[in-house]
Scaffold this motif. Structure first.
Motif, PDB file in Angstrom:
ATOM      1  N   SER B  81       0.827  -1.194   0.000  1.00 44.67           N
ATOM      2  CA  SER B  81       0.000   0.000   0.000  1.00 44.67           C
ATOM      3  C   SER B  81       0.866   1.250   0.000  1.00 44.67           C
ATOM      4  O   SER B  81       0.651   2.189  -0.768  1.00 44.67           O
ATOM      5  N   VAL B  91      -5.710   3.838  -6.024  1.00 45.62           N
ATOM      6  CA  VAL B  91      -6.638   2.713  -6.004  1.00 45.62           C
ATOM      7  C   VAL B  91      -5.943   1.474  -5.454  1.00 45.62           C
ATOM      8  O   VAL B  91      -6.471   0.779  -4.580  1.00 45.62           O
ATOM      9  N   ASP B  92      -4.714   1.242  -5.934  1.00 46.61           N
ATOM     10  CA  ASP B  92      -3.949   0.105  -5.423  1.00 46.61           C
ATOM     11  C   ASP B  92      -3.600   0.312  -3.950  1.00 46.61           C
ATOM     12  O   ASP B  92      -3.654  -0.625  -3.157  1.00 46.61           O
ATOM     13  N   TYR B  94      -5.251   1.915  -1.738  1.00 44.23           N
ATOM     14  CA  TYR B  94      -6.430   1.646  -0.914  1.00 44.23           C
ATOM     15  C   TYR B  94      -6.650   0.144  -0.758  1.00 44.23           C
ATOM     16  O   TYR B  94      -6.851  -0.367   0.343  1.00 44.23           O
ATOM     17  N   GLY B  95      -6.597  -0.561  -1.893  1.00 45.60           N
ATOM     18  CA  GLY B  95      -6.876  -2.000  -1.871  1.00 45.60           C
ATOM     19  C   GLY B  95      -5.949  -2.743  -0.917  1.00 45.60           C
ATOM     20  O   GLY B  95      -6.389  -3.531  -0.085  1.00 45.60           O
ATOM     21  N   GLU B  98      -6.616  -1.871   2.740  1.00 45.87           N
ATOM     22  CA  GLU B  98      -7.785  -2.563   3.305  1.00 45.87           C
ATOM     23  C   GLU B  98      -7.408  -3.991   3.691  1.00 45.87           C
ATOM     24  O   GLU B  98      -7.831  -4.504   4.728  1.00 45.87           O
ATOM     25  N   LYS B  99      -6.571  -4.613   2.864  1.00 40.30           N
ATOM     26  CA  LYS B  99      -6.135  -5.978   3.161  1.00 40.30           C
ATOM     27  C   LYS B  99      -5.344  -6.012   4.472  1.00 40.30           C
ATOM     28  O   LYS B  99      -5.585  -6.847   5.349  1.00 40.30           O
ATOM     29  N   LYS B 147     -14.802   2.995  -4.032  1.00 42.15           N
ATOM     30  CA  LYS B 147     -13.981   2.606  -2.887  1.00 42.15           C
ATOM     31  C   LYS B 147     -14.536   3.142  -1.577  1.00 42.15           C
ATOM     32  O   LYS B 147     -14.479   2.477  -0.553  1.00 42.15           O
TER      33      LYS B 147
END
Lengths: 413, 413
Positions: B81, B91-92, B94-95, B98-99, B147
């Motif tokens: 992140s 976007v990446d 954030y993804g 979140e993980k 998102k």
């Protein structure tokens, strides 16, 4: 598009539901979210209208290709060429489950492709959701126009007709949303269906005795608000840019305001203050919306004079259909107000009430009496309302009296 | 970027991993919190990001020792992140964040005490902020911003972890406030309801035990919700709570609270001092307050029109529009005072004609019928005491307290 590859379509039903709607609660909707009547309903929530981050969602079913991350999900395309799928038609003939409008020569066990119309079915399992049972857009358009012409041509009572069209248009909306049809033709169809429900709102207004009409009236209101909400979402996804507005958008937005005049009774559940937050300025300033907002203001202030005279002078037929129940509510408020604040030694002449309440003098008298108020007559034969009567009550029946000058609205259809 | 050697990169990464392991071992919540705050752009994290982009294979370092690998599921996606964030791929970023957060929540759930709450707050904050920025990136690429909605679902899960019994519950309100921010931004304020219910019905936890910072934010948002739902006494109570507990140095926050509290106070007859409006740059209310003081209907209407867009967007327009009745009350009172100066014996009789003239002087055309209607409403709603004599077209005011003050109560409906 693999039009005939049923199995593939069936497998794609689920992703179709959760990502095509880009809406909240997709996960909680359950497996058959895709078949909910209105797939676009919640889209507005994620893309407030004046949002600069407005996504360009194009859900053209004909192309099958959707842009912007939705391209992997092909749209479902129905193949049923009839108003009613053949299987359903045969089954309903067998079960003698045919509406009066569907019976061939009045035979309750016989119908034809030009009479039978697909019924609304609450949830359709994936197995039943076959493309052969879903009608493509041109067939849906034809079906809707067939249903709406019934309004002008039938001899049946409006209740019977409403029952039929109510159900069959619901099924049209279901087919539209299952195929994710969200183009301008869909907008037009939704507008027509909303109109039907608005007219029904007036025609089915609950009268004193029949208790069944009041539940039909309620169900009609429910579909009206649902269809209206879907229509607003369709407008949203079809906006070319943040300033564009559809031809009838302002008019159909004004209906929302008129349906929510009373802050204690909010059929669509979202308060007007909330709703106004995301309305484009061009709509807020439109003449239809100015009318609706003027009506709203005078309703909320209690300015019965302005409320009634504005409606009498400016309401369109459809606006009147929604406003009619408020008209009598406001008239009763006016009577209660005048009765309680008028000078006791000056009984109020009914001719003046007739002017203010924009109704026939004889109707004023009926309304006074229905509200528990006595009327009297002076030496020259003029009828009067003595004020400060303590007997005012809100009548239990909802008798309505025409607005002078708008009597033709009561007769339309 | 200045040249960064492999060795230096290696050192920075292990430094981070050591700090992370120490923070957990010593249960040092504050230090742990700093290790997660991606968007703070702290020099420490920025230099770590550069190191990660040089070193590329940080996973090997994590797996190398037991000390680090036990947190691998948190740290590895966190590194990804941070890398993406540094490269501007939000976007990446954030993804992956979140993980990492998800893995952290799994650990957090098992810890008995709330020592890591500070870190959890940072995670909740980062989730929201990164999602907002990711959505901006998506929108600018013509994609659907989704998102932030995902962040809402994730925070609901976090809320679930905190909302039960036990020492961690004290953190539930912070997460609630982050959820409110998301829902208000997305326009899905109805989703606030279930969280509010969970906060307000809990018997096991006294609201007062939450941190003041969170209580103020919570009351601010729930107060705004009450404004939108047109529930003004509740709005008054909540926003007043927020105001009295808000730290005086947080001027921007005080301003935000006042922006909603002022219209609510106006609706119950309480006017702010001019100085207050100026101190907090709330000049949009200047003319409205002035109109109420002067009884100047024209000024009220023009002030509403001038700021129409702003008032509609913030949801206070309808409250302000209703102030019209209080402006009429003030106008009548002024006429009464002037008459009293001329001839005290006749002051309590106001001719409707005089009111029509006063309105005309304000360039507002209103006929006798409508003025009579306004007078009737004012008396009916107890903004004025007296009665009207329609034959002589006169309002007769009560000699005692003809213009009752609202005294903090809303105008009767």
């Amino acid at each position: 598009m693999e039009r005939n590859n049923h199995r593939r379509h069936q497998r794609q039903i689920l992703p179709f539901s959760s990502s095509s709607s880009t809406s909240s609660g997709a996960a909680s909707r359950g497996d058959f979210g895709a078949f909910r009547e209105s797939d676009w309903r919640s889209r507005k929530q994620s893309t407030t209208r004046n949002n600069t981050q407005k996504p360009k969602l194009k859900l053209e079913a004909e192309g099958g290709e959707k842009e912007d991350g939705l391209s992997e999900i092909p749209a479902l395309i129905g193949t049923c060429p009839f108003m009613c799928p053949e299987g359903e038609r045969a089954q309903r003939e067998r079960l003698r489950d045919l509406a009066v409008f569907e019976r061939l020569h009045g035979n309750p066990g016989k119908t034809s492709p030009s009479l039978a119309v697909k019924k609304f079915c609450r949830t359709i399992s994936a197995k039943e959701g076959q493309v052969s049972d879903i009608r493509p857009l041109p067939v849906l358009e034809e079906t809707l126009s067939y249903l709406l012409t019934l309004l002008d041509t039938t001899n049946h009572s409006f209740e019977v007709l409403h029952d039929f069209i109510f159900d069959r248009t619901r099924s049209i909306r279901q087919d539209l949303s299952m195929q994710n049809i969200a183009n301008k033709k869909a907008i037009y169809m939704y507008e027509e269906m909303v109109k039907f429900h608005i007219i029904s709102h007036l025609k089915l207004r609950p009268h004193s005795k029949k208790s069944t009409t009041s539940s039909i009236h309620y169900l009609n209101m429910e579909q009206l608000t649902k269809a209206l909400t879907s229509l607003y979402n369709l407008y949203d996804v079809n906006h070319e840019d943040s300033n564009s507005v559809h031809k009838n958008e302002a008019e159909f937005c004004s209906f929302y305001v008129l349906l929510h005049l009373d802050s204690r009774n909010q059929p669509a559940g979202e308060s007007l203050a909330l709703w106004f937050r995301c309305l484009p300025t061009s709509i807020i300033r439109s003449s239809e919306m100015c009318f609706a907002r003027g009506v709203l203001r005078s309703f909320r202030l209690g300015n019965y004079k302005h409320f009634l005279s504005t409606i009498a002078a400016e309401a369109s037929y459809l606006q009147y259909c929604i406003l009619e129940p408020y008209v009598n509510q406001v008239r009763m408020f006016a009577l209660s107000c005048i009765n309680s604040v008028g000078y006791k030694l000056h009984p109020y002449p009914l001719t003046r009430l007739s002017n203010i309440l924009i109704m026939k003098e004889s109707d004023v008298e009926l309304l006074c009496n229905a509200c528990g108020l006595e009327t009297c007559m002076d030496e020259t034969g003029n009828k009067l309302l003595p004020t400060k009567q303590t007997s005012f009550t809100t009548p239990k029946d909802n008798q309505s009296y025409p607005v002078l000058g708008l009597e033709q609205f009561e007769r339309e259809y | 970027m200045a040249y960064l050697s492999m060795g230096e990169s290696h050192r920075r990464i292990t430094d981070y991993l050591n700090r992370f392991a120490d923070a957990i071992n010593y249960q040092d919540g504050d230090s742990l919190a700093r290790l997660f705050s991606v968007s703070s752009d702290s020099p420490f994290l920025l230099s770590l990001a550069d190191a990660l982009n040089v070193f590329q294979d940080a996973n090997r370092l994590i797996k190398q020792s037991e000390k680090f690998s036990q947190f691998g599921e948190v740290v590895a996606p966190f590194f990804r992140s941070l890398q993406s964030y540094r490269l501007g791929n939000l976007v990446d970023a954030y993804g992956a964040f979140e993980k990492a957060s998800n893995a952290f929540i799994q650990e957090f759930r098992n810890w008995e005490s709330g020592w890591a709450l500070e870190a959890l707050y940072v995670i909740a904050y980062e989730i929201r902020v990164l999602a907002e920025r990711a959505d901006r990136e998506l929108a600018s690429n013509g994609k659907s911003p989704e998102k932030l909605k995902g962040a809402g679902s994730f925070l609901m899960k976090v809320f679930g972890v905190l909302a039960g019994k036990g020492p961690k519950r004290v953190g539930a309100l912070y997460v609630t406030c982050q959820l409110f921010k998301i829902y208000f931004k997305l326009g899905t304020v109805n989703l606030c309801r279930s969280v509010i219910r969970s906060i307000e019905t809990a018997r096991i936890f006294d609201f007062e035990e939450f941190p003041t910072r969170d209580k103020v934010t919570y009351m601010y948002y729930t107060g705004r919700l009450e404004v939108l739902n047109e529930n003004f006494p509740a709005a008054d109570q909540k926003l007043s709570y927020a105001l009295t507990h808000c730290c005086l140095s947080k001027e921007a926050n005080i301003r935000m609270i006042l922006k909603y509290l002022i219209p609510v106070k106006l609706s119950i007859g309480i006017l702010p001092k001019k100085q207050l409006l100026e101190n907090y740059d709330l000049v949009e209310y200047n003319n409205i307050v002035e109109a109420l003081k002067r009884g100047d209907l024209r000024l009220l209407r023009s002030a509403l029109q001038e700021n129409e867009d702003q008032f509609l967007r913030s949801g206070v327009y309808l409250v302000l529009e209703k102030l019209e009745l209080q402006v009429y009350q003030r106008l009548l009172k002024k006429i009464y005072i002037i008459q009293k100066q001329k001839d005290p014996s006749k002051a309590h009789q106001v001719k409707l004609e005089v009111i029509v003239k006063a309105l005309k002087w304000l360039e507002i055309e209103m006929d006798l019928d409508e003025v009579e209607c306004i007078v009737a409403i004012l008396i009916y709603k107890n903004l004025m005491k007296g009665y009207f004599a329609h034959k002589s077209k006169v309002v007769v005011l009560s000699k005692q307290d003809p213009f009752p003050k609202l005294n903090g109560k809303p105008v009767a409906s």
